[in-house]
Design a protein around this motif. Structure first.
Motif, short mmCIF file in Angstrom:
data_model
loop_
_atom_site.label_atom_id
_atom_site.label_comp_id
_atom_site.label_asym_id
_atom_site.label_seq_id
_atom_site.Cartn_x
_atom_site.Cartn_y
_atom_site.Cartn_z
N MET A 93 33.76 45.05 38.60
CA MET A 93 33.89 45.58 39.96
C MET A 93 33.84 44.46 40.99
N LYS A 94 32.98 43.48 40.76
CA LYS A 94 32.91 42.33 41.67
C LYS A 94 34.22 41.55 41.62
N GLU A 95 34.75 41.36 40.43
CA GLU A 95 36.03 40.67 40.28
C GLU A 95 37.16 41.44 40.98
N ALA A 96 37.08 42.76 40.94
CA ALA A 96 38.11 43.59 41.57
C ALA A 96 38.23 43.34 43.06
N ILE A 97 37.11 43.02 43.70
CA ILE A 97 37.19 42.80 45.15
C ILE A 97 37.26 41.33 45.53
N SER A 98 36.87 40.43 44.63
CA SER A 98 36.84 39.02 45.01
C SER A 98 37.97 38.19 44.41
N ASP A 99 38.40 38.50 43.19
CA ASP A 99 39.38 37.67 42.51
C ASP A 99 40.79 38.23 42.48
N SER A 100 40.95 39.48 42.79
CA SER A 100 42.29 40.06 42.74
C SER A 100 43.06 39.68 44.00
N LEU A 101 44.38 39.79 43.93
CA LEU A 101 45.22 39.37 45.04
C LEU A 101 45.07 40.27 46.26
N ASP A 102 44.86 41.55 46.04
CA ASP A 102 44.78 42.49 47.15
C ASP A 102 43.83 43.63 46.77
N PRO A 103 42.54 43.49 47.07
CA PRO A 103 41.58 44.53 46.67
C PRO A 103 41.94 45.89 47.27
N SER A 104 41.91 46.91 46.44
CA SER A 104 42.23 48.26 46.92
C SER A 104 40.99 48.87 47.58
N PRO A 105 41.21 49.83 48.45
CA PRO A 105 40.07 50.54 49.05
C PRO A 105 39.18 51.19 47.99
N GLU A 106 39.79 51.71 46.92
CA GLU A 106 39.02 52.34 45.86
C GLU A 106 38.10 51.33 45.17
N ALA A 107 38.64 50.12 44.94
CA ALA A 107 37.83 49.07 44.30
C ALA A 107 36.64 48.71 45.18
N MET A 108 36.86 48.63 46.47
CA MET A 108 35.76 48.30 47.39
C MET A 108 34.73 49.43 47.42
N THR A 109 35.20 50.66 47.38
CA THR A 109 34.29 51.81 47.35
C THR A 109 33.47 51.83 46.07
N ASN A 110 34.13 51.58 44.93
CA ASN A 110 33.42 51.58 43.65
C ASN A 110 32.37 50.48 43.60
N TYR A 111 32.70 49.32 44.12
CA TYR A 111 31.74 48.21 44.13
C TYR A 111 30.56 48.54 45.05
N GLY A 112 30.85 49.11 46.21
CA GLY A 112 29.78 49.50 47.12
C GLY A 112 28.87 50.55 46.52
N ALA A 113 29.45 51.45 45.73
CA ALA A 113 28.65 52.51 45.09
C ALA A 113 27.62 51.92 44.14
N LEU A 114 27.94 50.77 43.53
CA LEU A 114 26.96 50.12 42.65
C LEU A 114 25.69 49.78 43.41
#
Length: 124
Positions: A93-114
């Motif tokens: 989940m951290k990689e989804a928001i920091s290493d991907s080219l364009d983090p999706s809103p869903e990825a940011m939501t899932n990471y925040g939920a952690l």
């Protein structure tokens, strides 16, 4: 592409078993297609089959030629979370928001939920 659209429509409508049959047919002809692998992995995540989701989502990441998709990473994190593997879940989940080219809103939501779910412990 017509079959993929039909499967996707069934998937979105929650008709998972029907979508699975079509996705299986598509996979038999396109077993290395990263987008299709990720989509079917997401279907298995929604069906409560995290083991199958993990296998397909990890394979999708390996086959991806256009960078690591935020949604695939996030869904992989969710699959590991369903398996009770919190550290692996947090990693993806951290990689989804920091290493991907364009983090999706869903990825940011899932990471925040952690953080909300595990406010008493640090996230990896």
């Amino acid at each position: 592409m017509e079959l993929f659209e039909q499967a996707t429509t069934l998937h979105v409508e929650g008709k998972f078993e029907e979508a699975e049959l079509i996705y299986d047919q598509l996979l038999s002809q396109n077993h290395d297609n990263a987008g299709l692998l990720g989509t079917v992995g997401t279907l298995y995540l929604a069906m409560g089959k995290p083991g199958l989701a993990i296998v397909l989502l990890e394979h999708a990441l390996e086959k991806s030629k256009n960078g690591r998709a935020s949604d695939v990473l996030s869904n992989l994190g969710l699959a590991y979370k369903q398996c009770g593997l919190r550290d692996k879940s947090a990693k993806y989940m951290k990689e989804a928001i920091s290493d991907s080219l364009d983090p999706s809103p869903e990825a940011m939501t899932n990471y925040g939920a952690l953080f909300i779910e595990h406010e008493d412990r640090a996230i990896g």
